[in-house]
Enzyme design. Structure first.
Site, PDB file in Angstrom:
ATOM      1  N   ARG A  57     -14.241 -35.840  39.005  1.00  0.00           N
ATOM      2  CA  ARG A  57     -12.847 -35.837  39.237  1.00  0.00           C
ATOM      3  C   ARG A  57     -12.053 -37.149  39.453  1.00  0.00           C
ATOM      4  O   ARG A  57     -12.472 -37.846  40.385  1.00  0.00           O
ATOM      5  CB  ARG A  57     -12.607 -34.941  40.418  1.00  0.00           C
ATOM      6  CG  ARG A  57     -13.073 -33.349  40.079  1.00  0.00           C
ATOM      7  CD  ARG A  57     -12.594 -32.558  41.330  1.00  0.00           C
ATOM      8  NE  ARG A  57     -13.449 -31.408  40.934  1.00  0.00           N
ATOM      9  CZ  ARG A  57     -13.002 -30.152  41.763  1.00  0.00           C
ATOM     10  NH1 ARG A  57     -11.978 -30.017  42.719  1.00  0.00           N
ATOM     11  NH2 ARG A  57     -13.614 -28.921  41.416  1.00  0.00           N
ATOM     12  N   GLU A  95      -9.551 -38.183  40.871  1.00  0.00           N
ATOM     13  CA  GLU A  95      -8.804 -38.065  42.116  1.00  0.00           C
ATOM     14  C   GLU A  95      -7.659 -39.023  41.941  1.00  0.00           C
ATOM     15  O   GLU A  95      -7.803 -39.991  41.731  1.00  0.00           O
ATOM     16  CB  GLU A  95      -9.370 -37.867  43.551  1.00  0.00           C
ATOM     17  CG  GLU A  95     -10.534 -36.857  43.379  1.00  0.00           C
ATOM     18  CD  GLU A  95     -10.140 -35.617  43.726  1.00  0.00           C
ATOM     19  OE1 GLU A  95      -8.993 -35.326  43.871  1.00  0.00           O
ATOM     20  OE2 GLU A  95     -10.912 -34.536  43.639  1.00  0.00           O
ATOM     21  N   ARG A 136     -12.548 -38.147  52.256  1.00  0.00           N
ATOM     22  CA  ARG A 136     -13.198 -36.905  51.822  1.00  0.00           C
ATOM     23  C   ARG A 136     -13.393 -36.510  50.265  1.00  0.00           C
ATOM     24  O   ARG A 136     -13.800 -35.540  49.848  1.00  0.00           O
ATOM     25  CB  ARG A 136     -12.818 -35.639  52.558  1.00  0.00           C
ATOM     26  CG  ARG A 136     -11.269 -35.170  52.140  1.00  0.00           C
ATOM     27  CD  ARG A 136     -10.871 -34.337  53.463  1.00  0.00           C
ATOM     28  NE  ARG A 136      -9.205 -34.595  53.266  1.00  0.00           N
ATOM     29  CZ  ARG A 136      -8.709 -33.610  52.704  1.00  0.00           C
ATOM     30  NH1 ARG A 136      -9.138 -32.656  52.002  1.00  0.00           N
ATOM     31  NH2 ARG A 136      -7.230 -33.920  52.670  1.00  0.00           N
ATOM     32  N   HIS A 137     -12.936 -37.667  49.237  1.00  0.00           N
ATOM     33  CA  HIS A 137     -12.565 -37.323  47.852  1.00  0.00           C
ATOM     34  C   HIS A 137     -13.864 -38.251  47.306  1.00  0.00           C
ATOM     35  O   HIS A 137     -13.596 -39.409  47.688  1.00  0.00           O
ATOM     36  CB  HIS A 137     -11.605 -37.255  47.356  1.00  0.00           C
ATOM     37  CG  HIS A 137     -10.707 -36.120  47.552  1.00  0.00           C
ATOM     38  ND1 HIS A 137      -9.893 -36.005  48.837  1.00  0.00           N
ATOM     39  CD2 HIS A 137     -10.629 -34.830  47.150  1.00  0.00           C
ATOM     40  CE1 HIS A 137      -9.283 -34.834  48.585  1.00  0.00           C
ATOM     41  NE2 HIS A 137      -9.648 -33.970  47.621  1.00  0.00           N
ATOM     42  N   GLU A 163     -11.917 -28.645  54.166  1.00  0.00           N
ATOM     43  CA  GLU A 163     -12.137 -27.868  53.351  1.00  0.00           C
ATOM     44  C   GLU A 163     -13.741 -28.010  52.690  1.00  0.00           C
ATOM     45  O   GLU A 163     -14.074 -28.947  52.423  1.00  0.00           O
ATOM     46  CB  GLU A 163     -11.289 -27.495  52.108  1.00  0.00           C
ATOM     47  CG  GLU A 163     -11.670 -26.325  50.972  1.00  0.00           C
ATOM     48  CD  GLU A 163     -10.829 -26.553  49.574  1.00  0.00           C
ATOM     49  OE1 GLU A 163      -9.744 -26.838  49.648  1.00  0.00           O
ATOM     50  OE2 GLU A 163     -11.621 -26.443  48.579  1.00  0.00           O
ATOM     51  N   SER A 208     -14.332 -23.418  47.952  1.00  0.00           N
ATOM     52  CA  SER A 208     -13.406 -22.355  47.311  1.00  0.00           C
ATOM     53  C   SER A 208     -14.110 -21.305  46.553  1.00  0.00           C
ATOM     54  O   SER A 208     -15.120 -21.937  46.025  1.00  0.00           O
ATOM     55  CB  SER A 208     -12.240 -23.068  46.583  1.00  0.00           C
ATOM     56  OG  SER A 208     -11.412 -23.818  47.226  1.00  0.00           O
ATOM     57  N   ARG A 245     -19.536 -32.802  51.400  1.00  0.00           N
ATOM     58  CA  ARG A 245     -18.787 -32.525  52.334  1.00  0.00           C
ATOM     59  C   ARG A 245     -19.593 -31.803  53.391  1.00  0.00           C
ATOM     60  O   ARG A 245     -19.250 -31.562  54.665  1.00  0.00           O
ATOM     61  CB  ARG A 245     -17.623 -31.822  51.817  1.00  0.00           C
ATOM     62  CG  ARG A 245     -16.523 -32.332  51.258  1.00  0.00           C
ATOM     63  CD  ARG A 245     -15.035 -32.091  51.183  1.00  0.00           C
ATOM     64  NE  ARG A 245     -14.386 -32.475  50.360  1.00  0.00           N
ATOM     65  CZ  ARG A 245     -13.280 -32.150  50.172  1.00  0.00           C
ATOM     66  NH1 ARG A 245     -12.801 -30.985  50.392  1.00  0.00           N
ATOM     67  NH2 ARG A 245     -12.513 -33.045  49.321  1.00  0.00           N
TER      68      ARG A 245
HETATM   69  P1  ATP Z   1      -9.454 -30.358  47.847  1.00  0.00           P
HETATM   70  O1  ATP Z   1      -8.406 -29.612  48.369  1.00  0.00           O
HETATM   71  O2  ATP Z   1     -10.158 -30.945  49.371  1.00  0.00           O
HETATM   72  O3  ATP Z   1      -9.116 -31.702  47.081  1.00  0.00           O
HETATM   73  P2  ATP Z   1     -10.155 -28.960  45.985  1.00  0.00           P
HETATM   74  O4  ATP Z   1      -9.483 -27.557  46.419  1.00  0.00           O
HETATM   75  O5  ATP Z   1      -9.421 -29.431  44.960  1.00  0.00           O
HETATM   76  O6  ATP Z   1     -10.702 -29.449  47.277  1.00  0.00           O
HETATM   77  P3  ATP Z   1     -12.473 -27.209  44.778  1.00  0.00           P
HETATM   78  O7  ATP Z   1     -11.982 -27.303  43.335  1.00  0.00           O
HETATM   79  O8  ATP Z   1     -11.995 -25.875  45.370  1.00  0.00           O
HETATM   80  O9  ATP Z   1     -11.929 -28.359  45.617  1.00  0.00           O
HETATM   81  O10 ATP Z   1     -13.798 -27.512  44.612  1.00  0.00           O
HETATM   82  C1  ATP Z   1     -14.639 -26.771  45.403  1.00  0.00           C
HETATM   83  C2  ATP Z   1     -15.349 -27.799  46.554  1.00  0.00           C
HETATM   84  O11 ATP Z   1     -15.822 -29.085  45.849  1.00  0.00           O
HETATM   85  C3  ATP Z   1     -14.129 -28.095  47.594  1.00  0.00           C
HETATM   86  O12 ATP Z   1     -14.034 -27.117  48.639  1.00  0.00           O
HETATM   87  C4  ATP Z   1     -14.770 -29.263  48.094  1.00  0.00           C
HETATM   88  O13 ATP Z   1     -15.869 -29.176  49.114  1.00  0.00           O
HETATM   89  C5  ATP Z   1     -15.779 -29.984  46.769  1.00  0.00           C
HETATM   90  N1  ATP Z   1     -15.056 -30.988  46.151  1.00  0.00           N
HETATM   91  C6  ATP Z   1     -13.989 -30.994  45.541  1.00  0.00           C
HETATM   92  N2  ATP Z   1     -13.151 -32.104  44.916  1.00  0.00           N
HETATM   93  C7  ATP Z   1     -14.123 -33.100  45.609  1.00  0.00           C
HETATM   94  C8  ATP Z   1     -14.156 -34.611  45.618  1.00  0.00           C
HETATM   95  N3  ATP Z   1     -13.215 -35.114  44.736  1.00  0.00           N
HETATM   96  N4  ATP Z   1     -14.992 -35.025  46.250  1.00  0.00           N
HETATM   97  C9  ATP Z   1     -16.130 -34.408  46.847  1.00  0.00           C
HETATM   98  N5  ATP Z   1     -16.028 -33.175  47.122  1.00  0.00           N
HETATM   99  C10 ATP Z   1     -15.099 -32.153  46.449  1.00  0.00           C
HETATM  100 MG    MG Z   2     -10.336 -25.701  46.733  1.00  0.00          MG
HETATM  101 MG    MG Z   3      -8.158 -27.372  48.072  1.00  0.00          MG
HETATM  102 MG    MG Z   4      -8.685 -31.306  44.863  1.00  0.00          MG
END
Ligand code: ATP
Ligand code: MG
Ligand code: MG
Ligand code: MG
Length: 434
Positions: free
Chosen positions: A211, A213, A219-220, A357, A360, A408
């Site tokens: 990703r 980001e 935490r990302h 989080e 999901s 995480r």
């Molecule tokens: P956040 O809101 O924290 O950005 P997200 O809702 O975008 O997370 P999801 O697409 O729901 O993330 O992905 C499922 C899970 O994967 C998340 O709950 C999180 O634990 C993990 N995750 C998502 N993006 C990342 C990242 N960039 N780095 C580490 N873990 C991630």
């Molecule tokens: Mg999510």
């Molecule tokens: Mg989220």
């Molecule tokens: Mg996200």
């Protein structure tokens, strides 16, 4: 080089050859000690200068810290030695000398910042506490795999180079694939659904997600490990049961099997596996509770996504893991099914740790027509996803699943400040090597 016959946990009475790194040399005058370290721990090598061969003493005491040596000799009990035993060497060979100018101190006496540590991971991992994190990571992944097997899941591996992202958007890393535009996959979402729709029914995957980001946060990551589940004939409640089982199994495994590692991290006293059921709050209850804390400058209204501050306020209020269920449909992705009796409410859920989080998930939209509508509502072109949508025309069962962030999970279990500490070679906006 003489072959190693024993590790640093050798017992008194053994004639041994040990091999490892020079952790420390303590010269007390007539007597001196070399502390040798390997993956099992440390062992003391004793040099009595007047009674031993001069060359042996010189080689043993001039060697620089972190050099690799082999030592042969007898192991004897010595209550004053750090581990209760010591070796009187008959021979010592320097196998790989270390430059005396080390970029960081593996004894941990001198702190290094995270960036220096990550640039020199090999040296960093020679520290007991850092090694402990990755031993625990390995144990957590084992426990998670075992738990999925208990839940009758098949482990799958899906492609990471893809033609379309799961949800499109700016988070995708584009690459060139034989002259065509392709992407690094941001989630196995669509592929795991395609397999849950086959006779395999229940699947899990532990693999990388990519990703781009927008920001660097603690935490990302830009390359993370996703722990994914998808099950046919499951609804969101079944998926939450699986999440809860997997997360608790991870804690329990660390509690049961990682005593030494927890000690190395100074966590042995406070560590405990959660034994209460994770409460399931609806999104509506969640925003009411957040508003009641008065921690936010502005009150939340129905339809708002939860900011980091909002998540923190609720996390403090609840005090442990909890689910948020029944999110507004419009802030959950197209593949999440809405409630049949209320299309504004989705079956989507998140599992929250008080700090952030973790998961999901939700029940998936399995009806072809509704799925196509969802794509259009989200501004995605369903034609580009035909490889996915067409399988929904050939008998797609109701199904549900989730994605759990592996790092995480590790980070929250161990209370790590920064997610980068849970990855050997993290990828972030500034870091592409090592
Ligand atoms: P956040 O809101 O924290 O950005 P997200 O809702 O975008 O997370 P999801 O697409 O729901 O993330 O992905 C499922 C899970 O994967 C998340 O709950 C999180 O634990 C993990 N995750 C998502 N993006 C990342 C990242 N960039 N780095 C580490 N873990 C991630
Ligand atoms: Mg999510
Ligand atoms: Mg989220
Ligand atoms: Mg996200």
């Amino acid at each position: 080089m003489q072959d190693r016959t024993h590790t640093a946990d050798a017992e008194p009475g053994d004639e041994v050859t040990v091999a490892g790194w020079v952790h420390e040399i303590r010269d007390l005058g007539g007597i001196a000690f070399l502390i040798l370290r390997d993956s099992t721990g440390k062992i003391q090598i004793k040099f009595e200068k007047d009674e031993m061969d001069d060359d042996l003493v010189e080689t043993g005491l001039d060697v620089s810290r972190e050099s690799v040596v082999t030592v042969s000799g007898a192991v004897e009990a010595e209550p004053r030695a750090p581990t209760g035993v010591e070796i009187t060497p008959e021979s010592l060979e320097v196998v790989a000398p270390a430059d005396p100018e080390l970029p960081l101190d593996p004894s941990g006496k001198v702190d290094a910042d995270l960036s220096t540590r990550l640039d020199n991971r090999t040296l960093d991992l020679r520290k007991e506490d850092v090694q402990a994190i990755f031993e625990i990571r390995s144990e957590i992944l084992r426990a998670v795999r075992d738990q999925f097997r208990e839940f009758d899941c098949t482990e799958i591996t899906t492609p990471k180079i893809v033609a379309t992202g799961t949800e499109g958007g700016t988070e995708l890393f584009p690459i060139t694939y034989f002259g065509e535009e392709a992407f690094m996959n941001q989630s196995p979402q669509l592929f795991k659904q395609l397999i849950a729709g086959s006779n395999v029914e229940r699947v899990f995957e532990i693999g990388p997600i990519f990703r781009a980001e927008e920001h660097n946060t603690p935490r990302h990551l830009n390359e993370a490990t996703s722990i994914d589940f998808e099950g046919a004939f499951c609804d969101q409640n079944d998926a939450m049961d699986v999440v809860e089982g997997v997360v608790k199994a991870a804690y329990e495994a660390v509690d049961e099997h990682c005593g030494d590692e927890l000690e190395a991290l100074d966590l042995e006293d406070e560590f405990g596996a959660p034994d209460e059921e994770f409460p399931r709050l609806s999104y509506e209850e969640a925003i009411e509770r957040i508003n009641a804390t008065d921690e936010l400058d502005e009150q939340l209204v129905w339809g708002d996504d939860l900011s980091t501050e909002a998540e923190k306020a609720l996390g403090q209020d609840v005090g442990g893991h909890y689910f948020i269920t029944d999110w507004p449909s419009e802030i959950k992705p197209f593949y999440i099914k809405d409630h049949d009796d209320d299309p504004d409410l989705s079956t989507g859920f998140d599992l929250m740790h008080p700090r952030m989080e973790l998961v999901s998930g939700g029940q998936r939209e399995h009806r072809h027509e509704n799925l196509i509508e969802g794509f259009e509502q989200q501004g995605l072109d369903p034609d580009q996803f035909e490889y996915y949508t067409k399988m929904f025309k050939y008998g797609m069962p109701p199904h549900a699943g989730f994605g759990l962030g592996g790092e995480r999970l590790i980070m929250t279990i161990l209370g790590l400040e920064n997610i980068r500490e849970a990855v050997l070679f993290p990828r972030d906006r500034q870091r592409l090597s090592p």
